[in-house]
Every structure is written in structure tokens, then in C-alpha cells.
Design an enzyme around this catalytic site. Structure first.
Site, PDB file in Angstrom:
ATOM      1  N   GLU B  55      22.419  43.118  43.577  1.00  0.00           N
ATOM      2  CA  GLU B  55      23.032  43.643  42.276  1.00  0.00           C
ATOM      3  C   GLU B  55      22.200  43.785  41.053  1.00  0.00           C
ATOM      4  O   GLU B  55      21.650  43.984  40.606  1.00  0.00           O
ATOM      5  CB  GLU B  55      23.922  42.650  41.238  1.00  0.00           C
ATOM      6  CG  GLU B  55      25.247  42.292  41.537  1.00  0.00           C
ATOM      7  CD  GLU B  55      25.201  42.523  43.296  1.00  0.00           C
ATOM      8  OE1 GLU B  55      24.078  41.097  43.407  1.00  0.00           O
ATOM      9  OE2 GLU B  55      26.241  42.478  44.031  1.00  0.00           O
ATOM     10  N   ARG B 164      41.292  44.205  36.886  1.00  0.00           N
ATOM     11  CA  ARG B 164      42.061  44.840  38.280  1.00  0.00           C
ATOM     12  C   ARG B 164      43.508  45.371  38.307  1.00  0.00           C
ATOM     13  O   ARG B 164      43.660  46.088  39.257  1.00  0.00           O
ATOM     14  CB  ARG B 164      41.551  43.503  38.745  1.00  0.00           C
ATOM     15  CG  ARG B 164      41.444  44.680  40.879  1.00  0.00           C
ATOM     16  CD  ARG B 164      41.438  42.621  41.868  1.00  0.00           C
ATOM     17  NE  ARG B 164      41.189  43.303  43.142  1.00  0.00           N
ATOM     18  CZ  ARG B 164      40.250  43.447  43.538  1.00  0.00           C
ATOM     19  NH1 ARG B 164      38.767  43.784  42.871  1.00  0.00           N
ATOM     20  NH2 ARG B 164      40.332  43.365  44.816  1.00  0.00           N
TER      21      ARG B 164
END
Lengths: 275, 307
Positions: B55, B164
Site C-alpha cells: 500500500e 462493504r
């Protein structure tokens, strides 16, 4: 590289080292050691290799230079001043309130392509630029200068993986392997490898890797020329260097990693550089 | 009320944007199924970059792309992209004010099954402290589309929280998304409930409960948490004499704190409701873990009346 070019580059390296001393000034700490060790690589890049135009600093097809070891930016500041990106006199105002030249590079300075200073991020920035160049079908290249101790940052190896994965043959990293970090000798304190070991690491990551004398402008230039002929992989040129190179009392020691200069040390340094 | 997947809507809109603008590029750190950046990988692969499980590198690569004129959208789970790459976001993106969009998926408790390591309650707090950053927290699928479109159209660093799960469709096509200003979801003059993300839907349900008790609650949707225009916040409160903030985030540093700070010069009684300085855990259903943290319509209604 012909002899005349090599001689010109050696003179420009002296000019850069003089500029580093100008930027250090008196009575304020500054990064002499790492700026001096990278000075010859900076000279070869700006005066031999890179396609840049001080009159048009943002021209789209220019090559990009990223000083990932941002504290060593003083030599780059000197080169940019010598090339005319801003007046030479600006160097003496380095690290002053309101000055153009910050302690670590920022894109607000003409000729600076990326903010660096937190070590380990510059190679990733270069990967992003190279992906953009490829996307645009552009031929410009990215040259990133890192330190050797900086290679302790894990992000460097994330970036090395990404560059190999994307076969970024428009990316070059030049490692200023001076063997000395802020706190002492790399081999003794935290061993990230010598120049050969570092080159082997890059090779293992899928890079073209070559070790050169980082103070020999012809070797640096030849390695950069050779890198242009390598297709399908990025190139690492690991320069064996001397921290503080050119200033005898600052060579091979971490004492001048970030230190202020006195009238006496300044005069001695300038005499040695231009002697 | 109908429900829609916020992340699917985000991915669809992102693909549409990429099809319109070849300079928009999408990066993901081996989670593009979860983030739904996979829709770009499948629909316009030449605009998608797999950055592997890294990341920090992904964020700095995005910064490099932005320096060369692209509009990168970097995706991962909120807990990773906000936390692990914080310093890259600070140094490589926000300090030079680069045009990078960071998307934190599976925000809050929405990855209910995976437990504490995957549940992000800190991301708004750490993004909010960064100068130049704009923070979006869309309420539903439709607003997620508006958020990514607004972010891509706004020059500079942006952070977007994406849930989500399937969420109730609470916004309308004409619900405004104005940076710095909350939007009025339901009128009322007794208490103002300030919410963002999925908490807007729960707050609207709480308003119905309160109506049964004769309390008229006003519900405000904070689709952006930073910047906040204090005058707009004050105006949006209407005549309400008290405020409840509701967030799927730590009460430290999130929406509640942002509203408190915005009103610091004109204080009103304000209660913050959210996650109480703790970590999450696994649960079999989203609703169960939300309930454990008091993020239900019933509890919000109680909090709105609490002294």
C-alpha cells in the site's frame, strides 16, 4: 564519452560542490556529506544525460530527476542555480524563512519534480511517473538518486518489485553508496550491503544492475548510456562514493552528515574544491 | 426501503469515469474484488494498475502519476490504506497537494466477519488532520457515485470511505452533495441528528421512532466531513436546541469531533454517538456488530433524548 565532455563535467562537479558550500552558509546545520558524495552523479545527469531546459522548466518531454535522499538536495540546488532555474545568489538563502530553497525538496522550487525528504518514497514516485510516460507514449525517462542506507526502507523494495513487474525501462536509480549513514558506518551499524551487494539485490529483483566509481564522470556517463540500451527492465547504477567527497575533513565520516560550517571550515572547503 | 451495494455502485461509477477520461487511472493493492476496482480491471484494463500487496508503494506511485498529469484513484481497505500509508499520504500526496484520490473500502464495521484487523474506525481522524485533504463519507450507493465523481472533478487530495454492504437507498437523484455542507434529509426542530455513511439510514429510522414519541428530529447527512463550513453547519441545524452526532467511526476525531469543532464558537448541547475508543471483532451479521456498538435506530433515538 569524449575527453572534452568529461573535463567539462569535472568542472561542473566543482561548481556544484562550490554551490553546496554556498547553500550550507554559516551557522546553520546542513547536509554536506551526502550532497558531496552525490555531486558527480548530479553533474553527469544535469550536464550530460538529461533532456531539460531551464528556460522551459515544465516542458512536457523533459527527463525527470528525483532526489529520493532529499537531504542531499544541496547539490541539485546548485546545479539548478548554475543552469539558470533561479539566481545563484538564492543558494545562500537556503533554509531561511520565506526562502525558495527548503531544507528538503519541494515542487514549489523551479526544477524540483517531487517532494522528498521522508526516505524511501522517491523510487515509488519514479515508478508512477514512468507509468504515466508509458501511458502517454512519451520517451522521457526518470532518474532517481537514493542513498545506500535509505535502502533499509521497505518501500524501496516494493517499488523495485513494481518497476520490474511493469518492465519500466524508462526508470533509472542511481545509488549513492557512500557507506555512511547519519549515525556512522553502514557496514558496522546496520548493514544494507556494500555496492556489490546492493547491485546484487537489484539484479535479484529483476533489474539491470551495474556498479561504478560514483566519482568517475566517464564511468557514470557510460553506465547511463548503456542503460538506455536495456529494454524490458529498469536499471540500477550503484555508485561507490565517499561521503563528503572533495572536502578532506568531511570525507569518510558521519560528522558532516548534518553540521554547520565555520568561517574557517568554509574557507578550507572552498580552497580544496577549487584548488 | 430498497437496498443497493455501495461498493458495486462505486466500482460501476469509477469504470464510467475511466471510460470518459483516459487520464483517470485506478490502482489497487490486491483487493480489487473487495474494493470493486475490479470493475475497471475488467471493463477498461488499460486504466487499471495492480500494485500488489504494497500500500505504501501504491500511494507514492499514485503521487508520481499525479505529478505527470494523471488523476489516480488508489484503492484498498480503509484500515490499510489510511493506516499503513499514512505517511505516504502526508508526504507524497497532501504536502505537495497532488491530485490523488484515496478510497478506503470496507470502512467502519462493514467488514463484520473479518474482525478487528479489518475494521477501520480511525481513518477519518487521521485523514482529517492532514492539510489539503477533502473527506467524503457517502450515505448510500447513489451518493457513492456522486462522491467519486465529485472527488475526481475536484483538484487535490481526496479520501472516500466506502461501505462493504448493501445499504438502504436514502438519497435521491437530486440530493445535493456540496463539499463542506450537510444536506437536509428530514426536517424537524427538536433535535438535530448529524450523521454520515450508513448512519444516515439508521438516523432516519430513529427519527420515525422519535416521531412516535412526539419528538421531531431533523436529520442531516454529512457526505463530506472535511472541509466543514461552520456557517453552513449552523444554518443546517435550524431551530434545533440540541445535537446528536452519529458515526460508524471512533467518537474521537471523526464526524462528531468535526461538528464540535465547527460549532466551537457557538456551542450547543451536543452528544457524540459512535464507537467508544475500542477495536472491533468478528460477527456473523453486520447488524449484530452494529448493535453491539449501539449503532441501531432504537439506540440512536435514545441517545437523541439523553440528557
Amino acid at each position: 564519452m569524449d575527453k572534452a565532455t568529461a573535463e567539462k563535467l569535472r568542472q561542473k562537479a566543482k561548481r556544484i560542490r562550490t554551490g553546496i558550500i554556498e547553500a550550507l552558509g554559516l551557522g546553520k546545520p546542513g547536509h554536506l556529506g551526502g550532497s558531496m558524495s552525490a555531486a558527480d552523479m548530479v553533474a553527469v545527469l544535469y550536464y550530460y544525460k538529461m533532456n531539460v531546459d531551464p528556460k522551459n522548466p515544465k516542458k512536457p518531454d523533459r527527463d525527470r530527476f528525483i532526489m529520493s535522499k532529499g537531504h542531499s538536495v544541496l547539490g541539485q540546488y546548485a546545479a539548478l542555480a548554475d543552469l539558470g532555474y533561479y539566481p545563484w545568489e538564492e543558494l545562500s538563502r537556503t533554509k531561511t524563512l520565506g526562502g525558495l530553497l527548503q531544507g528538503h525538496p519541494e515542487i514549489s522550487t523551479p526544477g524540483i519534480e517531487a517532494n522528498t525528504g521522508s526516505l524511501g518514497q522517491g523510487l515509488s514516485l519514479g515508478v508512477g511517473m514512468c507509468l504515466a510516460a508509458r501511458r502517454d507514449g512519451a520517451a522521457w525517462r526518470v532518474f532517481v538518486v537514493t542513498g545506500d542506507a535509505e535502502l533499509g526502507e521497505g518501500q524501496i523494495w516494493e517499488a523495485a518489485t513494481a518497476a520490474a513487474n511493469y518492465k519500466l525501462d524508462n526508470l533509472r536509480v542511481l545509488v549513492d553508496a557512500n557507506g555512511i549513514s547519519a549515525m556512522g558506518r553502514v557496514a558496522d551499524r546496520y548493514n544494507v550491503g556494500d555496492a556489490d551487494g546492493i547491485a546484487a539485490k537489484f539484479a535479484a529483483f529483476g533489474w539491470n544492475a551495474k556498479v561504478v566509481d560514483g566519482h568517475d564522470v566517464e564511468e557514470i556517463g557510460d553506465a547511463l548510456d548503456a542503460a538506455d540500451r536495456v529494454k524490458g527492465k529498469p536499471s540500477a547504477i550503484v555508485g561507490r562514493t565517499v561521503k563528503g567527497k572533495g572536502v578532506s575533513f568531511a570525507e569518510n565520516t558521519h560528522a558532516y552528515h548534518n553540521k554547520d560550517m565555520s568561517e574557517e571550515t568554509r574557507a578550507k572547503a572552498l580552497a580544496e574544491i577549487n584548488g | 426501503m430498497s437496498k443497493s451495494s455501495q461498493r458495486n455502485a462505486y466500482g460501476e461509477e469509477l469504470l464510467a469515469i475511466c471510460r470518459e477520461n483516459n487520464d483517470v487511472v485506478v490502482l489497487d493493492a490486491d483487493l480489487c474484488g473487495g474494493t470493486q476496482a475490479i470493475q475497471v480491471e475488467k471493463g477498461k484494463p488499460e486504466s487499471f494498475y495492480e500494485m500488489g500487496i504494497g500500500e505504501q508503494n501504491m500511494i507514492s506511485v499514485a503521487a508520481g502519476l499525479a505529478l505527470a498529469g494523471k488523476i489516480p484513484v488508489a484503492n484498498s481497505f480503509a484500515v490499510f490504506v489510511g493506516g499503513r500509508s499514512f505517511e505516504q499520504i502526508r508526504q507524497s500526496v497532501c504536502l505537495p497537494e497532488l491530485n490523488v484520490k484515496v478510497v478506503g473500502a470496507s470502512c467502519g464495521l462493514s467488514d463484520f466477519a473479518d474482525g478487528a484487523t479489518h475494521q477501520a474506525f480511525e481513518d477519518v481522524a487521521i485523514m482529517r488532520v492532514l492539510p489539503h485533504m477533502t473527506i467524503f463519507s457517502p450515505a448510500d450507493a447513489r451518493e457513492a457515485r456522486k462522491a467519486i465523481r465529485t472527488a475526481v472533478g475536484r483538484r487535490g487530495p481526496c479520501y472516500i470511505r466506502i461501505n462493504r454492504n448493501e445499504l438502504p437507498d436514502v438519497t435521491a437523484p437530486d440530493t445535493p452533495l456540496e463539499i463542506g455542507k450537510p444536506s437536509l434529509m428530514a426536517d424537524g426542530g427538536d433535535v438535530a441528528i448529524c450523521a454520515s455513511g450508513h448512519m444516515v439510514a439508521l438516523s432516519l429510522a430513529a427519527r420515525d421512532i422519535l416521531a412516535g414519541q412526539g419528538v421531531r428530529a431533523r436529520v442531516l447527512n454529512f457526505a463530506t466531513i472535511k472541509p466543514l463550513d461552520p456557517a453552513a453547519v449552523r444554518a443546517a441545524l435550524g431551530p434545533c436546541p440540541r445535537i446528536l452526532t452519529v458515526e460508524e467511526h471512533s467518537v474521537i476525531g471523526g464526524l462528531g469531533a468535526a461538528v464540535l469543532e465547527a460549532l466551537a464558537d457557538h456551542p450547543l448541547p451536543l452528544r457524540r454517538h459512535g464507537i467508544r475508543d475500542t477495536y472491533g471483532e468478528s460477527a456473523e451479521k453486520y447488524e449484530r456488530i452494529l448493535a453491539k456498538h449501539g449503532l441501531t435506530a432504537e439506540r440512536i433515538a435514545e441517545e437523541a433524548l439523553a440528557k
